[in-house]
Design a protein around this motif. Structure first.
Motif, PDB file in Angstrom:
ATOM      1  N   ILE A  69       0.857  -1.190   0.000  1.00 26.93           N
ATOM      2  CA  ILE A  69       0.000   0.000   0.000  1.00 26.93           C
ATOM      3  C   ILE A  69       0.893   1.240   0.000  1.00 26.93           C
ATOM      4  CG2 ILE A  69      -1.802   1.267   1.230  1.00 26.93           C
ATOM      5  CD1 ILE A  69      -2.456  -1.435   2.627  1.00 26.93           C
ATOM      6  N   PRO A  70       0.902   2.013  -1.096  1.00 34.62           N
ATOM      7  CA  PRO A  70       1.745   3.211  -1.132  1.00 34.62           C
ATOM      8  C   PRO A  70       1.386   4.174  -0.006  1.00 34.62           C
ATOM      9  CG  PRO A  70       0.875   2.720  -3.312  1.00 34.62           C
ATOM     10  CD  PRO A  70       0.164   1.822  -2.337  1.00 34.62           C
ATOM     11  N   LEU A  71       2.358   4.537   0.783  1.00 32.95           N
ATOM     12  CA  LEU A  71       2.185   5.460   1.906  1.00 32.95           C
ATOM     13  C   LEU A  71       1.106   5.006   2.892  1.00 32.95           C
ATOM     14  CD1 LEU A  71       2.404   8.755  -0.165  1.00 32.95           C
ATOM     15  CD2 LEU A  71       4.234   7.687   1.143  1.00 32.95           C
ATOM     16  N   GLY A  72       0.905   3.706   2.982  1.00 29.75           N
ATOM     17  CA  GLY A  72      -0.141   3.148   3.830  1.00 29.75           C
ATOM     18  C   GLY A  72      -0.010   3.505   5.296  1.00 29.75           C
ATOM     19  N   ALA A  73       1.193   3.712   5.779  1.00 30.33           N
ATOM     20  CA  ALA A  73       1.388   4.057   7.188  1.00 30.33           C
ATOM     21  C   ALA A  73       0.775   5.410   7.527  1.00 30.33           C
ATOM     22  CB  ALA A  73       2.876   4.064   7.520  1.00 30.33           C
ATOM     23  N   PHE A  74       0.581   6.255   6.514  1.00 28.98           N
ATOM     24  CA  PHE A  74       0.023   7.583   6.747  1.00 28.98           C
ATOM     25  C   PHE A  74      -1.487   7.639   6.535  1.00 28.98           C
ATOM     26  CE2 PHE A  74       4.407   8.067   5.357  1.00 28.98           C
ATOM     27  CZ  PHE A  74       4.925   8.800   6.410  1.00 28.98           C
ATOM     28  N   ALA A  75      -2.099   6.533   6.224  1.00 25.27           N
ATOM     29  CA  ALA A  75      -3.522   6.498   5.883  1.00 25.27           C
ATOM     30  C   ALA A  75      -4.426   7.029   6.995  1.00 25.27           C
ATOM     31  CB  ALA A  75      -3.939   5.084   5.514  1.00 25.27           C
ATOM     32  N   ALA A  76      -4.017   6.906   8.232  1.00 28.44           N
ATOM     33  CA  ALA A  76      -4.860   7.364   9.342  1.00 28.44           C
ATOM     34  C   ALA A  76      -5.095   8.871   9.314  1.00 28.44           C
ATOM     35  CB  ALA A  76      -4.221   6.975  10.676  1.00 28.44           C
ATOM     36  N   TRP A  77      -4.230   9.618   8.642  1.00 29.57           N
ATOM     37  CA  TRP A  77      -4.350  11.073   8.618  1.00 29.57           C
ATOM     38  C   TRP A  77      -4.802  11.611   7.272  1.00 29.57           C
ATOM     39  CZ3 TRP A  77       0.217   8.932  10.779  1.00 29.57           C
ATOM     40  CH2 TRP A  77       0.153   8.833  12.182  1.00 29.57           C
ATOM     41  N   THR A  78      -5.269  10.772   6.389  1.00 32.24           N
ATOM     42  CA  THR A  78      -5.746  11.239   5.086  1.00 32.24           C
ATOM     43  C   THR A  78      -7.234  11.505   5.134  1.00 32.24           C
ATOM     44  OG1 THR A  78      -6.143   9.000   4.290  1.00 32.24           O
ATOM     45  CG2 THR A  78      -3.972   9.947   3.842  1.00 32.24           C
ATOM     46  N   ARG A  79      -7.681  12.311   4.188  1.00 31.09           N
ATOM     47  CA  ARG A  79      -9.118  12.560   4.071  1.00 31.09           C
ATOM     48  C   ARG A  79      -9.789  11.304   3.548  1.00 31.09           C
ATOM     49  NH1 ARG A  79      -7.828  17.285   0.513  1.00 31.09           N
ATOM     50  NH2 ARG A  79      -8.190  15.583  -0.912  1.00 31.09           N
ATOM     51  N   HIS A  80     -11.013  11.116   3.920  1.00 30.47           N
ATOM     52  CA  HIS A  80     -11.789   9.980   3.430  1.00 30.47           C
ATOM     53  C   HIS A  80     -11.911  10.090   1.910  1.00 30.47           C
ATOM     54  CE1 HIS A  80     -14.594   6.702   3.408  1.00 30.47           C
ATOM     55  NE2 HIS A  80     -15.455   7.435   2.721  1.00 30.47           N
ATOM     56  N   GLY A  81     -11.595   9.045   1.207  1.00 29.36           N
ATOM     57  CA  GLY A  81     -11.715   9.020  -0.238  1.00 29.36           C
ATOM     58  C   GLY A  81     -10.452   9.402  -0.982  1.00 29.36           C
ATOM     59  N   ALA A  82      -9.423   9.866  -0.284  1.00 26.65           N
ATOM     60  CA  ALA A  82      -8.177  10.214  -0.968  1.00 26.65           C
ATOM     61  C   ALA A  82      -7.538   8.939  -1.497  1.00 26.65           C
ATOM     62  CB  ALA A  82      -7.222  10.917   0.001  1.00 26.65           C
ATOM     63  N   SER A  83      -7.260   8.932  -2.775  1.00 26.97           N
ATOM     64  CA  SER A  83      -6.689   7.721  -3.362  1.00 26.97           C
ATOM     65  C   SER A  83      -5.430   7.998  -4.167  1.00 26.97           C
ATOM     66  CB  SER A  83      -7.728   7.037  -4.255  1.00 26.97           C
ATOM     67  OG  SER A  83      -8.141   7.909  -5.278  1.00 26.97           O
ATOM     68  N   GLU A  84      -5.263   9.211  -4.640  1.00 32.96           N
ATOM     69  CA  GLU A  84      -4.072   9.561  -5.412  1.00 32.96           C
ATOM     70  C   GLU A  84      -2.892   9.775  -4.456  1.00 32.96           C
ATOM     71  OE1 GLU A  84      -3.814   9.700  -8.765  1.00 32.96           O
ATOM     72  OE2 GLU A  84      -5.845   8.927  -8.801  1.00 32.96           O
ATOM     73  N   THR A  85      -1.708   9.366  -4.876  1.00 34.34           N
ATOM     74  CA  THR A  85      -0.519   9.507  -4.047  1.00 34.34           C
ATOM     75  C   THR A  85      -0.290  10.947  -3.621  1.00 34.34           C
ATOM     76  OG1 THR A  85       0.441   7.605  -5.149  1.00 34.34           O
ATOM     77  CG2 THR A  85       1.945   8.993  -3.909  1.00 34.34           C
ATOM     78  N   VAL A  86      -0.484  11.891  -4.539  1.00 38.28           N
ATOM     79  CA  VAL A  86      -0.282  13.301  -4.201  1.00 38.28           C
ATOM     80  C   VAL A  86      -1.266  13.741  -3.115  1.00 38.28           C
ATOM     81  CG1 VAL A  86      -0.370  15.667  -5.094  1.00 38.28           C
ATOM     82  CG2 VAL A  86       0.655  13.845  -6.470  1.00 38.28           C
TER      83      VAL A  86
END
Length: 90
Positions: A69-86
């Motif tokens: 999972i690209p950048l999966g460790a940071f997933a807890a702080w992403t907006r819901h629905g963010a899927s692009e790496t940028v």
């Protein structure tokens, strides 16, 4: 009762991290090295010091199970629905 062991012999590393935290053009710190050299302890001490100076801290740990999972460790702080790496990096 929780024991707190002093961090000794890491003055140079902590000074380098402290300088990076204080630099206005630095947005983060990465601690890396071989297994068992004390990376987690140095990182925790640096995080505590940075937060004491008013910085916002996040504890992120990569796991081999999430390696795909690209950048999966940071997933807890992403907006819901963010899927692009940028989007994830932002």
């Amino acid at each position: 009762m929780r024991l707190s062991w002093p961090l000794i012999g890491r003055t140079g590393q902590m000074r380098s991290i402290g300088s990076a935290i204080a630099a206005p053009d630095v947005a983060g710190v990465v601690v890396s090295g071989a297994a068992g050299v004390g990376k987690s302890r140095i990182a925790r001490e640096a995080l505590i010091a940075a937060e004491a100076q008013g910085c916002q801290g996040r504890w992120v740990v990569g796991a081999s199970s999430a390696r795909s999972i690209p950048l999966g460790a940071f997933a807890a702080w992403t907006r819901h629905g963010a899927s692009e790496t940028v989007q994830l990096v932002r």
